[in-house]
Design a protein around this motif. Sequence first.
Motif, short mmCIF file in Angstrom:
data_model
loop_
_atom_site.label_atom_id
_atom_site.label_comp_id
_atom_site.label_asym_id
_atom_site.label_seq_id
_atom_site.Cartn_x
_atom_site.Cartn_y
_atom_site.Cartn_z
N HIS A 181 0.89 -1.38 0.10
CA HIS A 181 0.11 0.07 0.06
C HIS A 181 0.86 1.25 -0.05
O HIS A 181 0.56 2.24 -0.80
CB HIS A 181 -0.96 -0.12 1.09
CG HIS A 181 -2.14 0.96 1.01
ND1 HIS A 181 -3.19 0.90 0.57
CD2 HIS A 181 -2.37 2.24 1.84
CE1 HIS A 181 -3.99 1.95 0.48
NE2 HIS A 181 -3.43 2.69 0.99
N TRP B 66 -6.78 -6.63 -2.40
CA TRP B 66 -7.67 -5.85 -1.45
C TRP B 66 -7.17 -4.44 -1.66
O TRP B 66 -7.64 -3.47 -0.68
CB TRP B 66 -6.73 -6.27 -0.08
CG TRP B 66 -6.67 -7.61 0.32
CD1 TRP B 66 -8.06 -8.35 0.33
CD2 TRP B 66 -5.74 -8.66 0.82
NE1 TRP B 66 -7.49 -9.72 0.77
CE2 TRP B 66 -6.38 -9.72 0.93
CE3 TRP B 66 -4.33 -8.32 1.14
CZ2 TRP B 66 -5.42 -10.93 1.50
CZ3 TRP B 66 -3.63 -9.55 1.38
CH2 TRP B 66 -3.99 -10.69 1.80
N ASP B 67 -6.80 -3.77 -2.81
CA ASP B 67 -6.54 -2.51 -2.95
C ASP B 67 -7.95 -1.85 -3.03
O ASP B 67 -9.01 -2.17 -3.41
CB ASP B 67 -5.89 -2.23 -4.36
CG ASP B 67 -4.41 -2.33 -4.05
OD1 ASP B 67 -3.89 -2.32 -2.94
OD2 ASP B 67 -3.85 -2.29 -5.33
N ASN B 68 -8.07 -0.55 -2.50
CA ASN B 68 -9.14 0.44 -2.60
C ASN B 68 -8.26 1.69 -3.38
O ASN B 68 -7.87 2.30 -2.82
CB ASN B 68 -9.70 0.92 -1.05
CG ASN B 68 -10.77 1.88 -1.36
OD1 ASN B 68 -10.77 2.63 -1.90
ND2 ASN B 68 -11.73 1.64 -0.38
N ASP B 69 -8.87 1.72 -4.51
CA ASP B 69 -8.02 2.59 -5.62
C ASP B 69 -8.43 4.02 -5.18
O ASP B 69 -7.71 5.07 -5.23
CB ASP B 69 -8.44 2.12 -7.10
CG ASP B 69 -8.08 0.77 -7.62
OD1 ASP B 69 -7.11 0.56 -7.05
OD2 ASP B 69 -8.59 0.44 -8.57
N GLU B 70 -9.71 4.15 -4.63
CA GLU B 70 -10.07 5.65 -4.39
C GLU B 70 -9.25 6.10 -3.32
O GLU B 70 -8.85 7.31 -3.12
CB GLU B 70 -11.68 5.71 -4.17
CG GLU B 70 -11.93 7.14 -3.94
CD GLU B 70 -11.81 8.08 -4.83
OE1 GLU B 70 -12.15 9.10 -4.66
OE2 GLU B 70 -11.31 7.67 -6.10
N LEU B 71 -8.95 5.12 -2.18
CA LEU B 71 -8.39 5.41 -0.96
C LEU B 71 -7.08 5.75 -1.30
O LEU B 71 -6.37 6.69 -0.68
CB LEU B 71 -8.43 4.24 -0.10
CG LEU B 71 -7.69 4.38 1.39
CD1 LEU B 71 -8.41 5.51 2.21
CD2 LEU B 71 -7.76 2.81 2.01
N ASP C 268 -10.41 6.34 7.38
CA ASP C 268 -10.96 5.72 6.37
C ASP C 268 -9.92 4.38 6.04
O ASP C 268 -10.38 3.14 5.65
CB ASP C 268 -10.85 6.33 5.15
CG ASP C 268 -11.97 7.37 4.92
OD1 ASP C 268 -13.11 7.23 5.75
OD2 ASP C 268 -11.91 8.16 4.30
N HIS D 118 -10.69 0.25 6.35
CA HIS D 118 -10.36 -0.44 5.36
C HIS D 118 -9.68 -1.86 5.93
O HIS D 118 -9.99 -2.98 5.52
CB HIS D 118 -9.69 0.31 4.40
CG HIS D 118 -8.77 -0.65 3.25
ND1 HIS D 118 -9.89 -1.44 2.36
CD2 HIS D 118 -7.57 -0.90 3.05
CE1 HIS D 118 -8.78 -2.06 1.70
NE2 HIS D 118 -7.62 -1.86 1.89
N THR E 86 -10.88 -5.66 5.87
CA THR E 86 -10.30 -6.34 5.16
C THR E 86 -9.32 -7.75 5.92
O THR E 86 -9.33 -8.86 5.29
CB THR E 86 -9.01 -5.68 4.34
OG1 THR E 86 -9.63 -4.56 3.71
CG2 THR E 86 -8.23 -6.68 3.29
#
Length: 308
Positions: free
Chosen positions: A51, A110-115, A160, A164, A168
Amino acid sequence: MISRRNIRVKVMQTLYTIDTSEEQAQGNKFNKLLDKHLEQSRQIFVYLIHHIISIARYAETDSRLRSSKHLPSKEDLNVNIKIAGNEIVWKILEDSSYQRAVAEIKPQHWDNDELIRKTYLQLVEAPVYKEYIALQERNKKSEKNILEYIFTDLMLANDDFMSHMDDTFLHWDDDAEMMNQLVLNFLQKPANADFQDMLGAEKRKFANDLLQTVLEKKEYCLELIKPKLKNWDAERIAVLDMILMEMGVCEFLYFDTIPTKVTINEYIDLAKEYSTQQSGHFVNGILDNIHKDLLAQDKLHKVSHKKS
């Protein structure tokens, strides 16, 4: 990479799982359960490093998106992508053990692209980032410091991101403090890391020996602990407190290279962190009393490492 303190946490978690499970584990199932807890921690660690790298490398994505606008501004055409070439980031990316871990664990799932995008945008507004890109040269300190800033100030301090991680990883709450130290230690000396084996043979032996000893000597440990409980009902004492005291007694008796003071301090800290508000004082009192009795009975035989 993982310290003995971290190992004690993993053994504690394993023993708690065994104590609170209706299913009785048999044979090497105990060690497999410990391995499972350790593997969960490895996955979290790999994801955290992934990350950090994703945020740093988003500079390239930002540059590409902004330059491809219909009418890009001068700023759009001159996005600074220095952080995407961070030397520590690329040492990690080129590390064969990291490459194998990513291929196996697939942290990108597990990526949250917007985060990632929002965190990067926070980063570029930070004074520390502007100082970083203003430096013409690259040096180890600034390369490390900017990654530490991403981790401590933009990830761990971000509600956030913490949500997450909670969503996760089932054991994030248990591992959060340990991961904080592991990641910061890693950024200090990334070349020393092995993403395939975070323990090494010696520490893995300590983990397995501690787990097996507590399980095998449980009844004897309880014989030493229960007389010290005075007005406490053993059945009503927090499960974790009992586990930590059993672990401490086992270290007193069966791990002759670990000083008793180290053992007591470690389990006081773990009790404070993982059990109830009063647990540190309680565990300290019981272990200290047992320690005094064992000394009086000449049952402690520690190996001294002091030079004569």
